[in-house]
Design an enzyme around this catalytic site. Structure first.
Site, PDB file in Angstrom:
ATOM      1  N   GLY A   3       2.579 -14.807   8.341  1.00 13.04           N
ATOM      2  CA  GLY A   3       2.091 -14.219   9.574  1.00 13.04           C
ATOM      3  C   GLY A   3       3.202 -13.878  10.546  1.00 13.04           C
ATOM      4  N   ALA A  13      38.221  46.207 -10.070  1.00  8.29           N
ATOM      5  CA  ALA A  13      36.911  45.753 -10.526  1.00  8.29           C
ATOM      6  C   ALA A  13      36.946  45.377 -12.000  1.00  8.29           C
ATOM      7  CB  ALA A  13      35.876  46.844 -10.288  1.00  8.29           C
ATOM      8  N   ARG A  36       0.807  -1.218   0.000  1.00 10.87           N
ATOM      9  CA  ARG A  36       0.000   0.000   0.000  1.00 10.87           C
ATOM     10  C   ARG A  36       0.841   1.270   0.000  1.00 10.87           C
ATOM     11  NH1 ARG A  36      -4.284  -1.041   4.724  1.00 10.87           N
ATOM     12  NH2 ARG A  36      -2.761  -2.613   5.382  1.00 10.87           N
ATOM     13  N   TYR A  66      37.027  25.297 -12.330  1.00  8.24           N
ATOM     14  CA  TYR A  66      36.872  24.060 -13.101  1.00  8.24           C
ATOM     15  C   TYR A  66      37.201  24.313 -14.560  1.00  8.24           C
ATOM     16  CZ  TYR A  66      34.508  19.778 -14.760  1.00  8.24           C
ATOM     17  OH  TYR A  66      34.204  18.572 -15.328  1.00  8.24           O
ATOM     18  N   LYS A 120       8.729  -0.991   2.957  1.00 10.62           N
ATOM     19  CA  LYS A 120       8.040  -0.052   3.850  1.00 10.62           C
ATOM     20  C   LYS A 120       8.932   0.431   4.985  1.00 10.62           C
ATOM     21  CE  LYS A 120       4.889  -1.727   6.622  1.00 10.62           C
ATOM     22  NZ  LYS A 120       3.607  -2.213   7.175  1.00 10.62           N
TER      23      LYS A 120
END
Length: 479
Positions: free
Chosen positions: A82, A427, A17, A391, A24
């Site tokens: 079971g 800059a 379910r 990179y 589960k």
């Protein structure tokens, strides 16, 4: 009675379910898998052995156990016949087990360690053959009922589908968690039958069988019925998550943590938060995150496996596997990727991303920068738009920025490169060579002005008219 203790955790079902390829018991609730929560609670009794019964997707469950509970052992249940059958397989695989055997479901993450410890202590103190953990609930629909006699003695468990109208009215339910004497358990498991509506071997039948065999059967009733809740589908998983959220948040607030909005504050069971921390709305603290006293987190912040020092502030940001130093400030809208480390009073501001970067004490990158594979010295200033180009498409390289260095806006530092202590970068520069301490590095094209270019190349345009008005030329209208 032997003083030895062992635990058997039932985790063989796939949980159809759940609509998932993942078993589960591996679905997570606030930092741990369902079975991980159960295993942690079981440790309260210090079992000599932790045996997990696996079945569906056994390899996945075993791999998970190796990560979160390497001390746990597993036994395979080929056919799902079971709960009694599952425990029988475990007992057969470990015939040497003796003393107290704790049996619990692997999908009950809300079981408290204190409840498990109480169950085992009561069981051993009273010399019971079987002791069951129970709860009194408002709506027992679908759950096994505990049937008692007029003196309150436990007689048996009856499953919902097998119960008569009188039994269906009972509100005391079986949690599925048992403490059993090993010999009693082994003997009564052999007597189980499938004479029930499902045609399965019910572990719960050992209550009645043990009593008929002359053994004392007892029960411990938990104060909080939510401890007994299991999980069968995603809706119930969400319910468990909300309950645990409330439990964790309440405990933290009682310990001295401020939460503006507990309903939107999600803290994993594995995280740590010190007193006098303030958590704003929309905070998530995941994994091994730890927040020290006086820090302020949020709003809208997610920290995963991240250490936050005392008095630090993190606003509307994400951090993963990072370290934020004492008094540091992060955000808003910052992203600290793995191996980012901020020293005390460092500042990472709006739309700044770091990765594998060390930011020195008092250093700051206030906005719009990328610092990847970088070391930034104390009190350095990183201007807006600065990038460490780490990179080359094949390998990554490191950038070293010295103490007190000043990196001008919109500069690119092409790694590997070093900017010395106290050096400046003009800059708009693209720096490909080292800049020595105290030097100014400038790497940009010289500015050129072409006189009256607009008038010659864009006559009659809005720009042309604006330029002519600025020069005071006559006859230039606003239109």
């Amino acid at each position: 009675m032997s003083s030895e203790r062992s635990a058997i955790i039932l985790a063989a079902g796939l949980g159809t379910r759940m609509k998932s390829t993942k078993p589960k018991v591996l679905h997570e609730v606030l930092g741990r898998s369902l079975v991980g929560h159960v295993l942690r609670s079981v440790r309260a009794i210090r079992p000599e052995r932790q045996i997990v019964v696996v079945g569906a997707a056994a390899d996945q469950v075993r791999a998970h156990l190796a990560e979160v509970a390497p001390e746990a052992e597993s036994v395979f249940q080929d056919q799902q016949l079971g709960t009694g059958h599952a425990v029988s397989i475990a007992m057969a695989a470990y015939p040497e087990l003796k003393g107290t055997i704790l049996v619990a479901f692997g999908d009950a993450p809300l079981l408290r360690s204190s409840s498990i410890a109480e169950l085992v202590e009561v069981h051993e103190k009273k010399g019971n053959g079987v002791t069951v953990l129970t709860a009194v609930v408002d709506d027992p629909h679908g759950l096994g009922r505990i049937v008692r006699d007029n003196e309150g003695n436990v007689l048996r468990n009856v499953e919902h589908r097998d119960a008569d109208p009188e039994e269906l009215a009972i509100r005391e339910i079986n949690s599925g968690t048992f403490a059993c004497d090993a010999e009693v358990l082994r003997t009564q498991l052999a007597r189980l039958s499938t004479a029930n509506d499902q045609g399965e071997y019910y572990l719960t039948d050992i209550i009645e069988l043990a009593r008929e065999a002359g053994h004392t059967v007892g029960a411990v009733v938990v104060d909080d019925p939510t401890e007994t809740l299991g999980c069968n589908d995603r809706a119930q998983l969400a319910d468990l998550r909300r309950i645990l959220q409330g439990r964790i948040n309440t405990e933290l607030m009682k310990s001295g943590v401020t939460m503006d909005d507990p309903a939107t504050t999600w803290i994993d069971a594995t995280a740590k938060v010190a007193p006098d921390v303030t958590l704003r709305p929309g905070v998530q603290l995941k994994g091994a995150t730890a927040v020290d006293s006086g820090a302020e987190i949020g709003p809208d912040t997610t920290l995963t496996d991240t250490i936050v020092g005392a008095d630090a502030v993190v606003v509307r940001s994400h951090a993963d596997q990072s370290h934020i130093g004492e008094g540091a400030h992060v955000g808003p809208f910052a992203h600290l990727r793995p191996a980012s480390k901020l020293a005390e009073k460092a500042k990472i501001g709006a739309f700044v991303e770091t990765k594998n970067a060390e930011i020195g004490a008092g250093a700051k990158a206030n906005h719009l920068a990328y610092l990847g594979d970088a070391t930034v010295g104390a009190d350095a200033n990183i201007g807006c738009g600065v990038i460490t180009a780490n990179y080359d498409g094949v390998k990554k390289y490191r950038t070293e920025i010295g103490e007190g260095a000043f990196i001008g806006c919109d500069s690119t530092l092409v790694a590997p490169v070093s900017i010395g202590d106290g050096a400046y970068v003009g800059a708009g520069s693209t720096i490909v060579k080292d800049v020595e301490p105290g030097d100014l590095g400038v790497a940009r094209a010289r500015q050129t002005a072409l006189t009256d270019w607009v008038a010659k190349k864009r006559p009659g345009t809005v720009s042309d008219k604006a330029a002519r008005r600025a020069k005071g030329e006559a006859g230039v209208s606003e239109a």
